[in-house]
Write a protein that holds these residues in place. Structure first.
Motif, PDB file in Angstrom:
ATOM      1  N   ILE A 127      14.733   3.455  -4.471  1.00 14.24           N
ATOM      2  CA  ILE A 127      14.219   3.388  -5.844  1.00 14.24           C
ATOM      3  C   ILE A 127      12.728   3.739  -5.859  1.00 14.24           C
ATOM      4  CG2 ILE A 127      13.721   1.840  -7.786  1.00 14.24           C
ATOM      5  CD1 ILE A 127      16.306   0.288  -6.989  1.00 14.24           C
ATOM      6  N   ILE A 128      11.983   3.214  -4.897  1.00 11.87           N
ATOM      7  CA  ILE A 128      10.545   3.525  -4.819  1.00 11.87           C
ATOM      8  C   ILE A 128      10.341   5.022  -4.618  1.00 11.87           C
ATOM      9  CG2 ILE A 128       8.430   3.182  -3.476  1.00 11.87           C
ATOM     10  CD1 ILE A 128       9.177   0.762  -5.205  1.00 11.87           C
ATOM     11  N   GLU A 129      11.150   5.627  -3.759  1.00 18.77           N
ATOM     12  CA  GLU A 129      11.029   7.074  -3.553  1.00 18.77           C
ATOM     13  C   GLU A 129      11.383   7.832  -4.834  1.00 18.77           C
ATOM     14  OE1 GLU A 129       9.620   8.779  -1.317  1.00 18.77           O
ATOM     15  OE2 GLU A 129      10.207  10.725  -2.124  1.00 18.77           O
ATOM     16  N   GLY A 130      12.409   7.383  -5.547  1.00 18.14           N
ATOM     17  CA  GLY A 130      12.767   8.017  -6.818  1.00 18.14           C
ATOM     18  C   GLY A 130      11.639   7.877  -7.846  1.00 18.14           C
ATOM     19  N   LEU A 131      10.979   6.740  -7.860  1.00 18.34           N
ATOM     20  CA  LEU A 131       9.841   6.536  -8.761  1.00 18.34           C
ATOM     21  C   LEU A 131       8.692   7.468  -8.394  1.00 18.34           C
ATOM     22  CD1 LEU A 131       9.947   2.657  -8.962  1.00 18.34           C
ATOM     23  CD2 LEU A 131      10.119   4.209 -10.913  1.00 18.34           C
ATOM     24  N   ARG A 132       8.481   7.645  -7.109  1.00 25.37           N
ATOM     25  CA  ARG A 132       7.410   8.538  -6.648  1.00 25.37           C
ATOM     26  C   ARG A 132       7.685   9.962  -7.150  1.00 25.37           C
ATOM     27  NH1 ARG A 132       7.259   6.838  -1.706  1.00 25.37           N
ATOM     28  NH2 ARG A 132       5.415   5.562  -1.951  1.00 25.37           N
ATOM     29  N   ASP A 169       0.841  -1.194   0.000  1.00 16.91           N
ATOM     30  CA  ASP A 169       0.000   0.000   0.000  1.00 16.91           C
ATOM     31  C   ASP A 169       0.877   1.245   0.000  1.00 16.91           C
ATOM     32  OD1 ASP A 169      -2.346  -1.373  -0.002  1.00 16.91           O
ATOM     33  OD2 ASP A 169      -2.698  -1.197   2.147  1.00 16.91           O
ATOM     34  N   GLY A 170       0.447   2.228  -0.747  1.00 15.64           N
ATOM     35  CA  GLY A 170       1.154   3.496  -0.753  1.00 15.64           C
ATOM     36  C   GLY A 170       2.262   3.592  -1.764  1.00 15.64           C
ATOM     37  N   ALA A 171       2.595   2.486  -2.436  1.00 14.87           N
ATOM     38  CA  ALA A 171       3.637   2.545  -3.461  1.00 14.87           C
ATOM     39  C   ALA A 171       3.065   3.189  -4.718  1.00 14.87           C
ATOM     40  CB  ALA A 171       4.147   1.142  -3.782  1.00 14.87           C
ATOM     41  N   PRO A 172       3.899   3.874  -5.474  1.00 18.20           N
ATOM     42  CA  PRO A 172       3.394   4.462  -6.727  1.00 18.20           C
ATOM     43  C   PRO A 172       2.960   3.363  -7.697  1.00 18.20           C
ATOM     44  CG  PRO A 172       5.788   4.684  -6.570  1.00 18.20           C
ATOM     45  CD  PRO A 172       5.317   4.119  -5.272  1.00 18.20           C
ATOM     46  N   SER A 173       2.031   3.702  -8.570  1.00 17.26           N
ATOM     47  CA  SER A 173       1.536   2.741  -9.556  1.00 17.26           C
ATOM     48  C   SER A 173       2.562   2.609 -10.682  1.00 17.26           C
ATOM     49  CB  SER A 173       0.191   3.233 -10.100  1.00 17.26           C
ATOM     50  OG  SER A 173      -0.309   2.301 -11.018  1.00 17.26           O
ATOM     51  N   ILE A 174       3.205   1.470 -10.729  1.00 20.65           N
ATOM     52  CA  ILE A 174       4.322   1.249 -11.654  1.00 20.65           C
ATOM     53  C   ILE A 174       4.123  -0.080 -12.358  1.00 20.65           C
ATOM     54  CG2 ILE A 174       6.835   0.848 -11.787  1.00 20.65           C
ATOM     55  CD1 ILE A 174       6.134   3.687 -10.919  1.00 20.65           C
ATOM     56  N   ARG A 175       4.457  -0.134 -13.625  1.00 23.48           N
ATOM     57  CA  ARG A 175       4.503  -1.422 -14.325  1.00 23.48           C
ATOM     58  C   ARG A 175       5.944  -1.929 -14.227  1.00 23.48           C
ATOM     59  NH1 ARG A 175       3.608  -0.013 -19.337  1.00 23.48           N
ATOM     60  NH2 ARG A 175       5.489  -0.763 -20.316  1.00 23.48           N
ATOM     61  N   LEU A 176       6.114  -3.057 -13.594  1.00 23.92           N
ATOM     62  CA  LEU A 176       7.449  -3.626 -13.382  1.00 23.92           C
ATOM     63  C   LEU A 176       7.707  -4.672 -14.456  1.00 23.92           C
ATOM     64  CD1 LEU A 176       9.935  -3.916 -11.473  1.00 23.92           C
ATOM     65  CD2 LEU A 176       8.623  -5.684 -10.280  1.00 23.92           C
ATOM     66  N   GLU A 177       8.806  -4.514 -15.176  1.00 20.89           N
ATOM     67  CA  GLU A 177       9.119  -5.425 -16.280  1.00 20.89           C
ATOM     68  C   GLU A 177      10.538  -5.975 -16.106  1.00 20.89           C
ATOM     69  OE1 GLU A 177       7.300  -6.242 -19.017  1.00 20.89           O
ATOM     70  OE2 GLU A 177       5.620  -4.860 -18.777  1.00 20.89           O
TER      71      GLU A 177
END
Ligand code: FES
Length: 130
Positions: free
Chosen positions: A89-94, A43-51
């Motif tokens: 990395i998650i923070e950078g994606l956000r 919960d709370g992670a940005p919506s990302i398509r992980l490939e």
């Protein structure tokens, strides 16, 4: 109907340091991919398509990822650690997701992104030619 997130995180699953494990599932790149999948599912992670991807041609700087989205700059980062880099990395994606063009001001980028940036690639322009 749901649509796929437009921001894509490619993770090289074959990255390994010199002398690292041959087995694909034990490679640090595969471990980074697994850790990011778990983090993105929270919960709370940005919506990302992980490939997952096999090689981003940055093999001398494992682990490596690429962040891209339509109309935004693409970034390739290296020197990432599957044990210590995931939250950053998650923070950078956000921060990337919060921009219109993918350009996060230098001082606002996580340190591992500032030190580990390998390349940035401009967004493609659509052609008006018929
Ligand atoms: S094996 Fe990961 S970039 Fe080549």
């Amino acid at each position: 109907m749901t649509t796929a997130p437009e921001i894509c995180l490619h993770v090289c699953v074959t990255c390994r340091p010199p002398g690292g494990p041959e087995e694909k599932e034990l490679r640090p790149g595969a471990m980074l991919h697994q850790a990011l999948a778990a983090a993105i599912a929270r919960d709370g992670a940005p919506s990302i398509r992980l490939e997952p991807v096999e090689c981003l041609s940055v093999c001398k700087r494992p682990c490596t990822v690429a962040i891209s989205a339509p109309g935004r700059w693409t970034y390739i980062y290296g020197d990432l650690d599957p044990k210590t880099s995931v939250d950053t990395i998650i923070e950078g994606l956000r921060r990337y997701a919060a921009t219109a063009d993918g350009l996060v001001p230098w001082r606002e980028r996580p340190e591992i992104f500032r030190k580990g940036v390998v390349a940035r690639i401009p967004p493609t322009k659509t052609s008006n030619a018929a």
